[in-house]
Design a protein around this motif. Structure first.
Motif, PDB file in Angstrom:
ATOM      1  N   ILE A 280      -2.139   9.600  -4.007  1.00  0.00           N
ATOM      2  CA  ILE A 280      -2.256   9.838  -2.567  1.00  0.00           C
ATOM      3  C   ILE A 280      -3.617   9.398  -2.052  1.00  0.00           C
ATOM      4  CG2 ILE A 280      -2.363  11.657  -0.813  1.00  0.00           C
ATOM      5  CD1 ILE A 280      -0.208  13.157  -2.456  1.00  0.00           C
ATOM      6  N   TYR A 281      -4.667   9.774  -2.741  1.00  0.00           N
ATOM      7  CA  TYR A 281      -6.019   9.387  -2.307  1.00  0.00           C
ATOM      8  C   TYR A 281      -6.207   7.875  -2.386  1.00  0.00           C
ATOM      9  CZ  TYR A 281      -7.714  14.218  -2.074  1.00  0.00           C
ATOM     10  OH  TYR A 281      -7.903  15.528  -1.726  1.00  0.00           O
ATOM     11  N   ASN A 282      -5.689   7.257  -3.433  1.00  0.00           N
ATOM     12  CA  ASN A 282      -5.826   5.803  -3.554  1.00  0.00           C
ATOM     13  C   ASN A 282      -5.137   5.097  -2.392  1.00  0.00           C
ATOM     14  OD1 ASN A 282      -7.288   6.049  -5.895  1.00  0.00           O
ATOM     15  ND2 ASN A 282      -5.643   5.435  -7.275  1.00  0.00           N
ATOM     16  N   ARG A 283      -3.958   5.571  -2.020  1.00  0.00           N
ATOM     17  CA  ARG A 283      -3.244   4.942  -0.904  1.00  0.00           C
ATOM     18  C   ARG A 283      -3.952   5.182   0.427  1.00  0.00           C
ATOM     19  NH1 ARG A 283       3.251   4.593  -1.439  1.00  0.00           N
ATOM     20  NH2 ARG A 283       3.315   3.607  -3.490  1.00  0.00           N
ATOM     21  N   GLY A 288      -6.572  -2.645   1.433  1.00  0.00           N
ATOM     22  CA  GLY A 288      -5.798  -3.729   0.847  1.00  0.00           C
ATOM     23  C   GLY A 288      -4.916  -3.322  -0.304  1.00  0.00           C
ATOM     24  N   ASN A 289      -4.605  -2.020  -0.428  1.00  0.00           N
ATOM     25  CA  ASN A 289      -3.759  -1.590  -1.550  1.00  0.00           C
ATOM     26  C   ASN A 289      -2.304  -1.952  -1.272  1.00  0.00           C
ATOM     27  OD1 ASN A 289      -2.208   0.852  -0.428  1.00  0.00           O
ATOM     28  ND2 ASN A 289      -4.323   1.423   0.052  1.00  0.00           N
ATOM     29  N   PRO A 290      -1.467  -1.984  -2.291  1.00  0.00           N
ATOM     30  CA  PRO A 290      -0.084  -2.454  -2.143  1.00  0.00           C
ATOM     31  C   PRO A 290       0.723  -1.696  -1.089  1.00  0.00           C
ATOM     32  CG  PRO A 290      -0.655  -2.282  -4.460  1.00  0.00           C
ATOM     33  CD  PRO A 290      -1.779  -1.665  -3.700  1.00  0.00           C
ATOM     34  N   SER A 291       0.366  -0.439  -0.826  1.00  0.00           N
ATOM     35  CA  SER A 291       1.143   0.329   0.148  1.00  0.00           C
ATOM     36  C   SER A 291       0.616   0.170   1.564  1.00  0.00           C
ATOM     37  CB  SER A 291       1.133   1.813  -0.222  1.00  0.00           C
ATOM     38  OG  SER A 291      -0.129   2.391   0.071  1.00  0.00           O
ATOM     39  N   ALA A 292      -0.524  -0.511   1.709  1.00  0.00           N
ATOM     40  CA  ALA A 292      -1.128  -0.758   3.028  1.00  0.00           C
ATOM     41  C   ALA A 292      -1.412   0.528   3.796  1.00  0.00           C
ATOM     42  CB  ALA A 292      -0.222  -1.670   3.851  1.00  0.00           C
ATOM     43  N   GLY A 293      -1.703   1.627   3.068  1.00  0.00           N
ATOM     44  CA  GLY A 293      -2.043   2.888   3.723  1.00  0.00           C
ATOM     45  C   GLY A 293      -0.871   3.799   3.999  1.00  0.00           C
ATOM     46  N   PHE A 294       0.354   3.352   3.719  1.00  0.00           N
ATOM     47  CA  PHE A 294       1.538   4.203   3.887  1.00  0.00           C
ATOM     48  C   PHE A 294       1.738   5.036   2.617  1.00  0.00           C
ATOM     49  CE2 PHE A 294       2.344   0.788   6.898  1.00  0.00           C
ATOM     50  CZ  PHE A 294       2.866   1.458   8.001  1.00  0.00           C
ATOM     51  N   LEU A 295       1.882   6.348   2.774  1.00  0.00           N
ATOM     52  CA  LEU A 295       2.101   7.197   1.605  1.00  0.00           C
ATOM     53  C   LEU A 295       3.501   7.026   1.020  1.00  0.00           C
ATOM     54  CD1 LEU A 295       0.332  10.536   2.618  1.00  0.00           C
ATOM     55  CD2 LEU A 295      -0.540   8.659   1.207  1.00  0.00           C
ATOM     56  N   GLN A 296       4.483   6.754   1.875  1.00  0.00           N
ATOM     57  CA  GLN A 296       5.860   6.492   1.433  1.00  0.00           C
ATOM     58  C   GLN A 296       6.386   7.589   0.492  1.00  0.00           C
ATOM     59  OE1 GLN A 296       5.329   2.536  -0.225  1.00  0.00           O
ATOM     60  NE2 GLN A 296       5.817   1.563   1.738  1.00  0.00           N
ATOM     61  N   LEU A 297       6.338   8.811   0.981  1.00  0.00           N
ATOM     62  CA  LEU A 297       6.765   9.958   0.183  1.00  0.00           C
ATOM     63  C   LEU A 297       8.126  10.470   0.654  1.00  0.00           C
ATOM     64  CD1 LEU A 297       3.391  11.933   0.036  1.00  0.00           C
ATOM     65  CD2 LEU A 297       4.290  10.292  -1.629  1.00  0.00           C
ATOM     66  N   LYS A 354      -8.863  10.800 -12.249  1.00  0.00           N
ATOM     67  CA  LYS A 354      -9.407   9.459 -12.064  1.00  0.00           C
ATOM     68  C   LYS A 354      -8.400   8.456 -12.599  1.00  0.00           C
ATOM     69  CE  LYS A 354     -14.260  10.889 -12.365  1.00  0.00           C
ATOM     70  NZ  LYS A 354     -15.557  10.711 -13.086  1.00  0.00           N
ATOM     71  N   GLY A 355      -8.115   7.425 -11.807  1.00  0.00           N
ATOM     72  CA  GLY A 355      -7.149   6.420 -12.248  1.00  0.00           C
ATOM     73  C   GLY A 355      -6.846   5.415 -11.165  1.00  0.00           C
ATOM     74  N   PRO A 356      -6.274   4.263 -11.509  1.00  0.00           N
ATOM     75  CA  PRO A 356      -6.039   3.181 -10.560  1.00  0.00           C
ATOM     76  C   PRO A 356      -4.642   3.165  -9.938  1.00  0.00           C
ATOM     77  CG  PRO A 356      -5.639   2.383 -12.773  1.00  0.00           C
ATOM     78  CD  PRO A 356      -5.993   3.848 -12.905  1.00  0.00           C
ATOM     79  N   TRP A 357      -3.850   4.250 -10.156  1.00  0.00           N
ATOM     80  CA  TRP A 357      -2.429   4.207  -9.823  1.00  0.00           C
ATOM     81  C   TRP A 357      -2.168   4.189  -8.312  1.00  0.00           C
ATOM     82  CZ3 TRP A 357      -4.293   8.747 -12.434  1.00  0.00           C
ATOM     83  CH2 TRP A 357      -4.405   8.574 -13.827  1.00  0.00           C
ATOM     84  N   PHE A 358      -1.119   3.457  -7.945  1.00  0.00           N
ATOM     85  CA  PHE A 358      -0.634   3.452  -6.565  1.00  0.00           C
ATOM     86  C   PHE A 358       0.821   3.917  -6.483  1.00  0.00           C
ATOM     87  CE2 PHE A 358      -4.073   0.283  -6.289  1.00  0.00           C
ATOM     88  CZ  PHE A 358      -4.783   0.782  -5.203  1.00  0.00           C
ATOM     89  N   TYR A 359       1.458   4.075  -7.635  1.00  0.00           N
ATOM     90  CA  TYR A 359       2.872   4.417  -7.673  1.00  0.00           C
ATOM     91  C   TYR A 359       3.128   5.500  -8.727  1.00  0.00           C
ATOM     92  CZ  TYR A 359       3.138  -0.311  -5.631  1.00  0.00           C
ATOM     93  OH  TYR A 359       2.955  -1.442  -4.859  1.00  0.00           O
ATOM     94  N   LYS A 371       6.225   8.972 -14.451  1.00  0.00           N
ATOM     95  CA  LYS A 371       5.457   7.832 -14.946  1.00  0.00           C
ATOM     96  C   LYS A 371       4.691   7.194 -13.792  1.00  0.00           C
ATOM     97  CE  LYS A 371       8.425   6.857 -18.911  1.00  0.00           C
ATOM     98  NZ  LYS A 371       9.181   5.845 -19.699  1.00  0.00           N
ATOM     99  N   PHE A 372       3.535   6.637 -14.112  1.00  0.00           N
ATOM    100  CA  PHE A 372       2.628   6.106 -13.097  1.00  0.00           C
ATOM    101  C   PHE A 372       2.434   4.604 -13.298  1.00  0.00           C
ATOM    102  CE2 PHE A 372       1.989  10.572 -13.346  1.00  0.00           C
ATOM    103  CZ  PHE A 372       1.635  10.985 -12.069  1.00  0.00           C
ATOM    104  N   ALA A 373       2.191   3.916 -12.193  1.00  0.00           N
ATOM    105  CA  ALA A 373       2.029   2.456 -12.236  1.00  0.00           C
ATOM    106  C   ALA A 373       0.944   2.019 -11.261  1.00  0.00           C
ATOM    107  CB  ALA A 373       3.350   1.776 -11.899  1.00  0.00           C
ATOM    108  N   THR A 374       0.370   0.852 -11.567  1.00  0.00           N
ATOM    109  CA  THR A 374      -0.707   0.311 -10.733  1.00  0.00           C
ATOM    110  C   THR A 374      -0.236  -0.859  -9.880  1.00  0.00           C
ATOM    111  OG1 THR A 374      -2.337   0.993 -12.400  1.00  0.00           O
ATOM    112  CG2 THR A 374      -3.040  -0.667 -10.781  1.00  0.00           C
ATOM    113  N   THR A 375       0.657  -1.681 -10.431  1.00  0.00           N
ATOM    114  CA  THR A 375       1.103  -2.885  -9.724  1.00  0.00           C
ATOM    115  C   THR A 375       2.559  -2.749  -9.295  1.00  0.00           C
ATOM    116  OG1 THR A 375       1.902  -3.988 -11.726  1.00  0.00           O
ATOM    117  CG2 THR A 375      -0.444  -4.257 -11.181  1.00  0.00           C
TER     118      THR A 375
END
Length: 397
Positions: A280-283, A288-297, A354-359, A371-375
């Protein structure tokens, strides 16, 4: 208390000291001296025993007002008492156990007074297990009457984290004597139920989960105030205000994030919840993150729909496209919490991993395995795993 029986070695004691071999005849007076030595050995023992007995008698008098040697009636309050105390009678509690617990709470002046009152009142034998509302400094006989009457026996009410205000109201209407109209009226008066200013007038997310004891005379304001007060206490314990300053969010934002974490990861332990908080914080924070600021929950869309669908369709998402809670259509956080968070969810929101996840995808709805993913490519893999799960567990999806 351990038993400290002292079996000392008597060999060599004057009381048992006899010659090893026959001694020459002595005058009769020498036998008198041996008897004299016995008396001088017994006298100290008798003195010690006397001191122990007398001292023990005074000790018993000092700690137990109900003993047979006590003079006068047991210490008692005149009553009627004041304040409110919750008192629990557990299964198997004897009158003496009740007495001790009541004295510890300051309800009666002494356990002896309660025991005497109970022995004088046959109705005391009808006291049932349960939770009662009593007062401080009551007359012991009045306490017996109150407990035996059972008129103030409380009812336990429990709800788990992840519930919305509407769900909590429904449970209260079912399990207490308050009506939905009364509860809604109390919710419409934030000051009356003690909502903190950070709540911005809405109790959503601010009614703490857990167990409560409510009594017949408790009204809607009293009941909701207890839930809000426990939330405020939890916020203080986890350091909500300090975390808001440290993280650069408002307290309301952090409660909102905690509610999202709770709704999305209710089956996860605190480390798992902390990873969802990180997504959530990463998004929200990384440009420029893959979700473009949308949490999509999905949880926020379900909140608007009043559903709990594990896998939303595009039609369901589009049906509430104009809602600020639709995080597929509106960037950033929703206007407020969507459920009441647990302490674990609050800790996760205040201390994200701490982590790079967006998904993330919960690939097993029974166990909560997530499970968590970055790309986007990694996300596609775990999303396919969830689709496969749903294909065989359609009743859960």
């Amino acid at each position: 208390m351990p038993d400290h029986d002292d079996h000392g070695d008597t060999h060599g004691s004057p009381l048992f000291d006899e010659p090893a071999a026959a001694a020459p005849a002595r005058p009769r007076s020498s036998g008198g001296r041996r008897r004299g030595r016995r008396r001088s050995g017994c006298l100290p023992i008798l003195v010690v025993l006397t001191i122990v007995v007398v001292g023990g008698w005074f000790f018993v008098r000092s700690i137990d007002l109900s003993n047979p040697f006590a003079d006068g009636p047991a210490e008692d309050f005149p009553g009627p008492g004041s304040g409110a105390v919750t008192f629990t009678v557990s299964a198997g509690d004897s009158i003496s156990v009740q007495a001790r617990n009541l004295a510890d709470l300051g309800v009666v002046a002494s356990s002896a007074a309660y025991v005497e009152a109970a022995e004088a009142d046959a109705a005391a034998s009808t006291i049932q297990e349960g939770v009662y509302q009593v007062r401080e400094e009551m007359k012991a006989a009045d306490v017996v009457d109150l407990l035996a009457g059972g008129t103030t026996r409380g009812a336990s009410f429990t709800f788990t984290a992840g519930k919305t205000v509407d769900e909590i109201v429904g449970l209260l209407v079912q399990d207490t004597d308050v009506t939905r109209k009364q509860l809604n009226a109390a919710l419409a008066d934030p000051a009356a139920i003690g909502l903190p200013e950070a709540a911005e007038g809405s109790a959503e997310g601010y009614l703490s989960p857990g167990s409560y004891v409510f009594f017949p005379e408790d009204d809607a304001v009293t009941i909701l105030s207890a839930m809000v007060a426990r939330s405020v206490q939890t916020f203080d314990e986890v350091g909500l205000a300090a975390a808001a300053e440290r993280l650069g969010y408002s307290e309301h934002d952090l409660v909102t994030i905690a509610s999202l974490v709770q709704a999305e990861g209710s089956l996860l332990d605190e480390p798992g919840k902390a990873k969802i908080a990180r997504v959530i914080y990463n998004r929200l924070e990384i440009p420029g993150n893959p979700s473009a600021g949308f949490l999509q929950l999905d949880a926020t869309v379900n909140y608007v729909l009043g559903e709990k669908v594990a896998k939303l369709t595009f039609a369901q998402i589009d049906a509430v496209a104009d809602s600020p809670y639709n995080t597929y259509k509106t960037k950033g956080l929703p206007p407020g919490p969507i459920a009441t968070p647990s302490a674990d969810a609050l800790e996760a929101a205040l201390n994200p991993a701490k982590g790079p996840w967006f998904y993330y995808v919960t690939v097993n709805l029974r166990t909560g395995e997530t499970k968590f993913a970055t790309t986007p490519e990694e996300f596609s893999v775990i999303e396919a795993e969830f689709d496969e799960y749903c294909a065989t567990q359609s009743d859960r999806c």
